[in-house]
Scaffold this motif. Structure first.
Motif, PDB file in Angstrom:
ATOM      1  N   ALA A   1       0.771  -1.340   0.124  1.00 18.75           N
ATOM      2  CA  ALA A   1      -0.022   0.013  -0.094  1.00 18.75           C
ATOM      3  C   ALA A   1       0.905   1.277  -0.086  1.00 18.75           C
ATOM      4  O   ALA A   1       0.750   2.271  -0.938  1.00 18.75           O
ATOM      5  N   TRP A   2       2.046   1.219   0.749  1.00 21.78           N
ATOM      6  CA  TRP A   2       2.864   2.386   0.742  1.00 21.78           C
ATOM      7  C   TRP A   2       3.386   2.715  -0.565  1.00 21.78           C
ATOM      8  O   TRP A   2       3.368   3.630  -1.008  1.00 21.78           O
ATOM      9  N   GLU A   3       4.117   1.453  -1.292  1.00 21.36           N
ATOM     10  CA  GLU A   3       4.657   1.711  -2.380  1.00 21.36           C
ATOM     11  C   GLU A   3       3.569   2.210  -3.451  1.00 21.36           C
ATOM     12  O   GLU A   3       3.968   3.126  -4.394  1.00 21.36           O
ATOM     13  N   PHE A   4       2.403   1.596  -3.464  1.00 19.97           N
ATOM     14  CA  PHE A   4       1.322   2.117  -4.398  1.00 19.97           C
ATOM     15  C   PHE A   4       0.954   3.597  -4.301  1.00 19.97           C
ATOM     16  O   PHE A   4       0.914   4.269  -5.076  1.00 19.97           O
ATOM     17  N   GLY A   5       1.041   4.017  -2.914  1.00 22.22           N
ATOM     18  CA  GLY A   5       0.720   5.289  -2.635  1.00 22.22           C
ATOM     19  C   GLY A   5       1.870   6.083  -3.105  1.00 22.22           C
ATOM     20  O   GLY A   5       1.564   7.402  -3.673  1.00 22.22           O
ATOM     21  N   VAL A   6       3.079   5.940  -2.832  1.00 23.12           N
ATOM     22  CA  VAL A   6       4.332   6.708  -3.403  1.00 23.12           C
ATOM     23  C   VAL A   6       4.249   6.875  -4.879  1.00 23.12           C
ATOM     24  O   VAL A   6       4.318   7.965  -5.331  1.00 23.12           O
ATOM     25  N   THR A   7       4.003   5.904  -5.546  1.00 22.08           N
ATOM     26  CA  THR A   7       4.067   5.833  -6.969  1.00 22.08           C
ATOM     27  C   THR A   7       2.941   6.774  -7.516  1.00 22.08           C
ATOM     28  O   THR A   7       3.093   7.424  -8.437  1.00 22.08           O
ATOM     29  N   GLY A   8       1.824   6.540  -6.694  1.00 19.88           N
ATOM     30  CA  GLY A   8       0.507   7.339  -7.163  1.00 19.88           C
ATOM     31  C   GLY A   8       0.788   8.686  -7.079  1.00 19.88           C
ATOM     32  O   GLY A   8       0.304   9.512  -7.765  1.00 19.88           O
ATOM     33  N   ILE A   9       1.178   9.147  -5.870  1.00 20.09           N
ATOM     34  CA  ILE A   9       1.441  10.478  -5.768  1.00 20.09           C
ATOM     35  C   ILE A   9       2.478  11.200  -6.793  1.00 20.09           C
ATOM     36  O   ILE A   9       2.291  12.124  -7.387  1.00 20.09           O
ATOM     37  N   ARG A  10       3.688  10.277  -6.763  1.00 17.76           N
ATOM     38  CA  ARG A  10       4.655  10.754  -7.967  1.00 17.76           C
ATOM     39  C   ARG A  10       3.949  10.837  -9.593  1.00 17.76           C
ATOM     40  O   ARG A  10       4.305  12.019 -10.070  1.00 17.76           O
ATOM     41  N   THR A  11       2.962   9.952  -9.580  1.00 16.25           N
ATOM     42  CA  THR A  11       2.338  10.051 -10.866  1.00 16.25           C
ATOM     43  C   THR A  11       1.582  11.170 -10.968  1.00 16.25           C
ATOM     44  O   THR A  11       1.442  11.842 -12.326  1.00 16.25           O
ATOM     45  N   ALA A  12       0.936  11.586  -9.985  1.00 17.40           N
ATOM     46  CA  ALA A  12      -0.144  12.690  -9.922  1.00 17.40           C
ATOM     47  C   ALA A  12       0.523  13.875 -10.112  1.00 17.40           C
ATOM     48  O   ALA A  12       0.441  14.860 -10.870  1.00 17.40           O
ATOM     49  N   ILE A  13       1.796  14.159  -9.283  1.00 13.47           N
ATOM     50  CA  ILE A  13       2.328  15.409  -9.255  1.00 13.47           C
ATOM     51  C   ILE A  13       3.230  15.523 -10.837  1.00 13.47           C
ATOM     52  O   ILE A  13       3.032  16.750 -11.172  1.00 13.47           O
ATOM     53  N   THR A  14       3.675  14.416 -11.526  1.00 12.20           N
ATOM     54  CA  THR A  14       4.353  14.771 -12.701  1.00 12.20           C
ATOM     55  C   THR A  14       3.332  14.870 -13.833  1.00 12.20           C
ATOM     56  O   THR A  14       3.807  15.708 -14.636  1.00 12.20           O
ATOM     57  N   ALA A  15       2.081  14.470 -13.642  1.00 16.52           N
ATOM     58  CA  ALA A  15       1.037  14.723 -14.541  1.00 16.52           C
ATOM     59  C   ALA A  15       0.624  16.179 -14.778  1.00 16.52           C
ATOM     60  O   ALA A  15       0.358  16.621 -15.761  1.00 16.52           O
ATOM     61  N   SER A  16       0.994  16.693 -13.556  1.00 15.07           N
ATOM     62  CA  SER A  16       0.470  18.358 -13.717  1.00 15.07           C
ATOM     63  C   SER A  16       1.675  19.313 -14.276  1.00 15.07           C
ATOM     64  O   SER A  16       1.202  20.314 -14.618  1.00 15.07           O
ATOM     65  N   ARG A  17       2.652  18.579 -14.573  1.00 16.62           N
ATOM     66  CA  ARG A  17       3.645  19.543 -15.316  1.00 16.62           C
ATOM     67  C   ARG A  17       3.261  20.077 -16.546  1.00 16.62           C
ATOM     68  O   ARG A  17       2.700  19.497 -17.595  1.00 16.62           O
TER      69      ARG A  17
END
Length: 180
Positions: free
Chosen positions: A164-180
């Motif tokens: 769950a932790w790794e899923f969350g970290v990956t999801g947060i990174r994906t969401a942040i980079t998508a805003s670029r």
């Protein structure tokens, strides 16, 4: 002839930080701190004028420590691990600065800004300067929530917490980079 100083503010804050972890915020009293540092409670007031000020000093010391730890991080996953490790090692201090209760004294804004600077730097690299603050807030909110639930036993549905932790970290990174 004045009485000699038997303790320092640093020793008082260190004792208070230790008491916070062992006895919680409710156990962090001037009497308890005085006992740990080996003086009578009235002597503490020469260095710290109130319990609220003592709690504020503990919050500031906590954010200073977290700031130093985060300053060495270079990417989002490393910063997330640093937050999580800190929360696991110092759960009461983590909660004091990340999820303080109503009326709980807090650190001065400059301490929060210093602890936030490494996260803002990483967020700017991933999301761009325009979205850095929003990205840093999203990251901090998720990490703080996850770690708070973890240290309070809030995950009751079973499953693999590391996954769950790794899923969350990956999801947060994906969401942040998508805003670029």
């Amino acid at each position: 002839m004045p009485t000699p100083d038997r303790t320092s503010r640093d020793a008082i804050v260190l004792a208070a930080r230790e008491l916070l972890e062992t006895d919680g915020l409710g156990g962090l009293t001037m009497n308890a701190v005085a006992q740990v540092v080996g003086v009578r409670a009235p002597s503490l007031y020469k260095r710290v004028d109130s319990r609220d000020r003592l709690i504020q000093l503990v919050a500031e010391a906590t954010l200073t420590e977290l700031s130093v730890l985060l300053d060495g991080t270079s990417d989002l996953a490393e910063a997330a691990r640093t937050f999580r490790d800190f929360g696991r090692q110092r759960p009461a201090a983590f909660q004091l600065v990340m999820t303080p209760g109503p009326g709980t004294p807090s650190a001065g804004a400059e301490f929060g800004a210093a602890a936030s600077a490494p996260i803002l730097r990483i967020a700017a690299q991933l999301a761009g300067e325009q979205h850095a603050l929003a990205a840093a807030r999203m990251f901090t909110a998720w990490v703080s929530g996850f770690v708070s639930m973890e240290i309070n036993g809030g995950f009751q549905l079973g499953g693999d917490l590391e996954e769950a932790w790794e899923f969350g970290v990956t999801g947060i990174r994906t969401a942040i980079t998508a805003s670029r």
